[in-house]
Design an enzyme around this catalytic site. Structure first.
Site, PDB file in Angstrom:
ATOM      1  N   GLU A   1      63.327   3.913 -20.773  1.00 46.28           N
ATOM      2  CA  GLU A   1      62.327   3.320 -19.893  1.00 46.28           C
ATOM      3  C   GLU A   1      62.700   1.898 -19.508  1.00 46.28           C
ATOM      4  O   GLU A   1      63.325   1.169 -20.285  1.00 46.28           O
ATOM      5  CB  GLU A   1      60.967   3.324 -20.598  1.00 46.28           C
ATOM      6  CG  GLU A   1      60.505   4.720 -20.948  1.00 46.28           C
ATOM      7  CD  GLU A   1      59.439   4.765 -22.022  1.00 46.28           C
ATOM      8  OE1 GLU A   1      58.791   5.812 -22.129  1.00 46.28           O
ATOM      9  OE2 GLU A   1      59.270   3.767 -22.752  1.00 46.28           O
TER      10      GLU A   1
ATOM     11  N   GLU B   1      55.072  12.930 -16.186  1.00 46.82           N
ATOM     12  CA  GLU B   1      55.374  13.527 -17.477  1.00 46.82           C
ATOM     13  C   GLU B   1      54.222  13.309 -18.440  1.00 46.82           C
ATOM     14  O   GLU B   1      53.408  12.409 -18.244  1.00 46.82           O
ATOM     15  CB  GLU B   1      56.648  12.909 -18.061  1.00 46.82           C
ATOM     16  CG  GLU B   1      57.241  13.716 -19.192  1.00 46.82           C
ATOM     17  CD  GLU B   1      58.340  12.956 -19.894  1.00 46.82           C
ATOM     18  OE1 GLU B   1      58.035  11.956 -20.556  1.00 46.82           O
ATOM     19  OE2 GLU B   1      59.493  13.362 -19.775  1.00 46.82           O
TER      20      GLU B   1
END
Length: 468
Positions: A198, A394
């Site tokens: 991320e 997600e």
């Protein structure tokens, strides 16, 4: 008679008016009706974190996914595997075997160029460090993160190290060279932007003492980071005197400019809302923005001419401590998210798709968690929609049932281009038989996807994002 005709005419006109009004009402879509997933939406599944040892079982799982309408499998392509032998010594054989298995099943393959460490985070079931030879390329102070308490973190290379961009560029170039022959099954490529894949700082790491719902810790305490902050402030204001004027301080040297010395006090004493606090938080995020630009440019240079597909990166769903009255948004800000509008604009500028997580979660904004994931999804999604940035989604944690319904709500409301479920074993057992969650995934997510009419060979968009 004249009166009768007049009344009859007026009645007909009134009836016609009512019919036209009703037709217009029916023909005009409501806000609810106009909300829809994107035309190219596809449903995907995240593969295992660790290496596949039983290819026979894995192929059975892939076939079950294909038979139930899943479009692609998303895979971490670990830097710690492929370049472990030495600088520019690549071994892609494992991932070629992997891609062959995916192709054989008729699925698409979405690789994540995973330049982060696996191990130590929620859901990690493997231990894959960064290549060990990296330590000879620079100092730990340059290459690692350091938090408020002095914990040094090596989950990913610090964006402040001058060699980070070069290493990623070499990795991307080698991937493109080795997988050009697989471009027919690669509809998208993802870039790891930091810890857990991320674009963020390693602010919440259990090994550093963090536990949920702690705010996490700032990661700007190496000398390299401190000097970068000082330079940025001097560049912004032009002199120490002007810095003092802006901040209401009496500093006598640039070396006295530091990140917050007390992270909790930075919030409880209101420092986050001062001129200094705003400058620090803005700079702290800007490091991530610049990093996104660097990796995005390297990816476009190496991938566009070879694969011709969309490239994406990920923002973490840091949904806790959002409405804590004493420390508002402190978790997000420790992770590097101060201004979502500005951050998402960087995705637009870098021509990158944005993936977001925690779509399955509902708000519960009470102490001690102060968790507002649904609100956060709405905020990020709305900004991305307004800027024309493509959205993908997600789940943050293992989900099913009502979680799938929540996901359906979000991907429909904001026109998501796809959704990837974490993780394959949640849907398919090792013997290839479906779990109890596969039917719900089909009903609420796969049913939204568009059929792949390219025989498993065409390039379409799919998505991936890592936990929140």
């Amino acid at each position: 008679m004249t009166l009768y005709r007049s009344l009859w005419k007026k009645g007909c006109m009134l009836l016609l008016s009512l019919v036209l009004s009703l037709t217009a009402f029916i023909g005009s879509p409501s806000n609810t009706a106009s909300a829809a997933v994107a035309d190219d939406i596809q449903a995907s599944v995240m593969g295992p974190l660790a290496k596949i040892n039983d290819w026979g079982s894995f192929k059975k799982q892939l076939q079950t996914l294909k038979n139930n309408g899943v479009y692609a499998i998303t895979t971490d392509v670990w830097w710690g595997y492929v370049e472990s032998a030495g600088d520019n010594q690549f071994d892609w054989s494992y991932y070629k075997t992997y891609a062959d298995a995916v192709k054989e099943a008729g699925l698409k393959w979405v690789p994540i160029i995973s330049t982060h460490k696996c191990g130590g985070n929620v859901g990690d079931d493997c231990n894959i460090p960064l290549p060990s030879w990296l330590s000879s390329k620079g100092s730990a102070d340059e290459m690692q993160f350091k938090d408020e308490s002095g914990y040094a973190n090596n989950e990913a290379l610090s964006p402040l190290w001058s060699g980070t961009g070069k290493q990623y560029d070499e990795l991307y170039a080698s991937f493109a060279q080795n997988f050009a022959g697989y471009k027919s099954i690669i509809p998208k490529i993802y870039l790891s932007g930091g810890p857990s894949g991320e674009l963020r700082y390693p602010s919440y790491y259990p090994a550093a003492g963090w536990s949920y719902p702690g705010r996490g810790k700032f990661q700007a305490y190496t000398e390299t980071a401190k000097n970068a902050f000082r330079t940025a402030m001097n560049d912004k204001y032009g002199s120490l005197d002007k810095i003092n004027t802006a901040w209401g301080t009496k500093l006598t040297s640039l070396s006295q400019i530091n990140p917050p010395t007390d992270g909790d006090g930075f919030y409880t004493n209101g420092g986050y809302n001062s001129a200094y606090g705003k400058d620090f938080l803005s700079w702290y995020q800007s490091v991530l923005e610049k990093h996104l630009g660097v990796i995005g440019a390297a990816a476009h240079k190496n991938f566009d001419s070879v694969f011709g597909v969309r490239i994406g990166a990920k923002i973490s769903g840091l949904h806790w401590q959002m409405n804590n009255p004493a420390m508002p948004h402190s978790t997000e800000q420790a992770g590097g998210y101060y201004d979502y509008n500005r951050l998402i604009q960087k995705f637009k500028d870098a021509d990158l798709d944005l993936t977001f997580t925690c779509l399955e979660m509902s708000d519960s904004g009470t102490a001690p968690n102060y968790s507002l994931p649904s609100t956060l999804v709405d905020t990020v999604s709305s900004i991305a929609n307004a800027k024309g940035v493509r959205l993908n989604g997600e789940n943050a944690l293992q989900t099913g049932g009502s979680g799938f319904q929540k996901i359906e709500e979000k991907i429909t409301k904001f026109g998501y281009h796809g959704f990837t479920l974490l993780r394959i074993n949640n849907l398919v057992n090792n013997d290839g038989s479906p779990t109890g969650e596969l039917s719900g995934f089909k009903q609420y997510i796969i049913s939204k996807a568009k059929p792949d009419n390219n025989g498993g060979t065409g390039n379409k968009v799919t998505i991936y994002y890592k936990k929140g």
